[in-house]
Design an enzyme around this catalytic site. Sequence first.
Site, PDB file in Angstrom:
ATOM      1  N   GLY A  13       0.814  -1.202   0.000  1.00 19.32           N
ATOM      2  CA  GLY A  13       0.000   0.000   0.000  1.00 19.32           C
ATOM      3  C   GLY A  13       0.849   1.254   0.000  1.00 19.32           C
ATOM      4  O   GLY A  13       2.087   1.201   0.069  1.00 19.32           O
ATOM      5  N   PHE A  14       0.192   2.386  -0.068  1.00 17.41           N
ATOM      6  CA  PHE A  14       0.870   3.683  -0.161  1.00 17.41           C
ATOM      7  C   PHE A  14       1.845   3.900   0.994  1.00 17.41           C
ATOM      8  O   PHE A  14       3.053   4.082   0.806  1.00 17.41           O
ATOM      9  CB  PHE A  14      -0.209   4.765  -0.206  1.00 17.41           C
ATOM     10  CG  PHE A  14       0.277   6.179  -0.102  1.00 17.41           C
ATOM     11  CD1 PHE A  14       1.458   6.592  -0.714  1.00 17.41           C
ATOM     12  CD2 PHE A  14      -0.479   7.123   0.586  1.00 17.41           C
ATOM     13  CE1 PHE A  14       1.890   7.912  -0.619  1.00 17.41           C
ATOM     14  CE2 PHE A  14      -0.056   8.438   0.673  1.00 17.41           C
ATOM     15  CZ  PHE A  14       1.115   8.831   0.078  1.00 17.41           C
ATOM     16  N   ILE A  15       1.350   3.837   2.215  1.00 16.08           N
ATOM     17  CA  ILE A  15       2.200   4.098   3.377  1.00 16.08           C
ATOM     18  C   ILE A  15       3.115   2.911   3.664  1.00 16.08           C
ATOM     19  O   ILE A  15       4.295   3.081   3.990  1.00 16.08           O
ATOM     20  CB  ILE A  15       1.332   4.454   4.594  1.00 16.08           C
ATOM     21  CG1 ILE A  15       0.576   5.756   4.324  1.00 16.08           C
ATOM     22  CG2 ILE A  15       2.183   4.578   5.858  1.00 16.08           C
ATOM     23  CD1 ILE A  15      -0.535   6.046   5.312  1.00 16.08           C
ATOM     24  N   TYR A 155     -15.967   4.234   8.396  1.00 19.81           N
ATOM     25  CA  TYR A 155     -14.514   4.056   8.417  1.00 19.81           C
ATOM     26  C   TYR A 155     -13.943   4.516   9.756  1.00 19.81           C
ATOM     27  O   TYR A 155     -13.178   3.801  10.415  1.00 19.81           O
ATOM     28  CB  TYR A 155     -13.891   4.849   7.268  1.00 19.81           C
ATOM     29  CG  TYR A 155     -12.389   5.029   7.369  1.00 19.81           C
ATOM     30  CD1 TYR A 155     -11.533   3.929   7.289  1.00 19.81           C
ATOM     31  CD2 TYR A 155     -11.822   6.292   7.522  1.00 19.81           C
ATOM     32  CE1 TYR A 155     -10.152   4.093   7.377  1.00 19.81           C
ATOM     33  CE2 TYR A 155     -10.457   6.467   7.596  1.00 19.81           C
ATOM     34  CZ  TYR A 155      -9.631   5.362   7.525  1.00 19.81           C
ATOM     35  OH  TYR A 155      -8.273   5.527   7.606  1.00 19.81           O
ATOM     36  N   LYS A 159     -12.096   2.347  12.937  1.00 18.95           N
ATOM     37  CA  LYS A 159     -10.779   2.688  13.462  1.00 18.95           C
ATOM     38  C   LYS A 159     -10.837   2.966  14.959  1.00 18.95           C
ATOM     39  O   LYS A 159      -9.940   2.575  15.715  1.00 18.95           O
ATOM     40  CB  LYS A 159     -10.206   3.888  12.708  1.00 18.95           C
ATOM     41  CG  LYS A 159      -9.684   3.542  11.318  1.00 18.95           C
ATOM     42  CD  LYS A 159      -8.552   2.537  11.399  1.00 18.95           C
ATOM     43  CE  LYS A 159      -7.820   2.356  10.093  1.00 18.95           C
ATOM     44  NZ  LYS A 159      -6.668   1.439  10.222  1.00 18.95           N
TER      45      LYS A 159
END
Length: 342
Positions: A13-15, A155, A159
């Site tokens: 993924g991005f991070i 979302y 979290k």
Amino acid sequence: MSDQTVLVTGAAGFIGFHLSQLLLGQGHRVIGIDNHNDYYDPGLKSARESQLLGDACYTGIVGSVEDAGFLLDVFAKHRPDIVVHLAAQAGVRHSIENPRSYTQSNLIGSFELLEAARAHPPQHLLMASTSSVYGANTAMPYGELDKVDLPMSYYAATKKATEAMSHSYAHLFDIPTTIFRFFTVYGPWGRPDMSPYLFTQAILEGRPINVFNHGDMMRDFTYVGDLVRAIFLLFDAIPGQGATTEKDSLSPVAPWRVVNIGNGHPVQLGAFIEAIEQACGITAEKNMLPMQPGDVQATWAENRLLHALTGYTPQTEIGDGARAYVNWHRSYYGQQNAFREA
């Protein structure tokens, strides 16, 4: 400490990609897990991971964190010293359309991770959360001790739930755990559902861009390089060693704390768009639209705890970060288009 084994979920993924690159550069062994799902172009995930696979210290594993027993087997085989849990279904707006995927990835996936950490405890477990948990809070900047009882999207709700789940495991099983909350992360290799891609692609193609809430939004834009540097520095800030400041979020009953990772300087959406325009060398045509469901008007991180724990504060200016993103976007998608046309 170098030469540790670090397990990174969501490594393609991005991070996760940027963090894995940083860790490999610091001499760590990285076990990267990703399921390469099709929430967005799997080719982008494969392109990221192909750069990691060139390093002998990187081991890539394809699998879904929510699959029962999968993470338990990975922990048993590799016995990671540090675990960074980034795998999740991301995106505020998508959670309105497909909440089940958030239940599976974010709730069940985090449960499976906690069970694996319970069976094979790492030295430090770090788990990603989001500024979205601050929800309807209006007092700025957001501090780690603020209540997070009013999520504005599913979302954010998932979290917040994973934060609570991890605290219970830290208390019951003495697992040192740090939750870090992201604030509007951007930079090269970013997801195509994020605003830098949407703005840049439309501008370069001569299409109007959609500007929600008529541009009256503030975001604490945080450059991805700053974010992963902060995560890395938090490895040694193991909870349970005493509070560092009067505003430390260290739990009184568990080796657990939550830390904001944000630039600490909210930027008007219009200023961010202007930075993208300048990097592209083109002025965008703008469609002014109302606020979308689940969005909040502003985010702003209080980041003094991060500095107290690590001595570090994110520092990339918005103009520099936008320029780095647009340069990467032109290079990556220009090559993709040339390949398709060949």
